[in-house]
Design an enzyme around this catalytic site. Structure first.
Site: not given
Ligand code: 5GP
Ligand code: ZN
Length: 113
Positions: A99, A4, A92, A97, A94
């Site tokens: 955020h 990641c 959307g 993780h 991408t």
């Protein structure tokens, strides 16, 4: 999560343009800014998306919003910013993780996109 990208940024393995860091949260400039100011605020612990927030891990979300308010105040845009979270590919997302995009410095339309 070893593969990641944001875990690697959180762990210091990948250098980034850091805005804020403490034990549980890190904030850094987005590499492809969509506004004059475009900061990403993430938990250091891997949470894949907003739909993975639970009673067990949600304390960091409250902290993230305290950090967002501090970043906005410290950078003089406390009354003029947008916070965005994209959850899932169709929305959307991408990077998988969690955020929060914090954007300022231009006008934003609504509804977004
Ligand atoms: P999403 O599309 O998942 O909501 O947002 C991911 C964001 O992460 C995008 O705005 C993209 O520009 C940013 N991003 C992806 N990889 C990196 C990276 O390695 N460094 C930085 N600073 N931003 C990244
Ligand atoms: Zn991660």
């Amino acid at each position: 999560m070893s593969d990641c990208i944001f875990c690697k940024i959180a762990g210091g393995e990948i250098p980034t343009n850091k805005v804020y860091e403490d034990e549980t949260v890190i904030a850094f400039h987005d590499m492809d800014p969509q506004a004059p100011t475009h900061i990403l605020v993430i938990p250091k612990a891997h949470i894949a998306s907003a739909s993975d927030i639970t009673a067990q891990n949600s304390a960091v979300i409250a902290h993230i919003f305290e950090v967002i308010a501090k970043i906005a105040a410290d950078n003089g845009f406390e009354n003029d910013f947008r916070v965005v979270n994209n959850c899932g590919a169709r929305a959307g997302q991408t990077v998988h993780h969690l955020h929060f995009h914090v954007m300022s410095g231009r006008e934003f339309t609504w509804p977004a996109g």
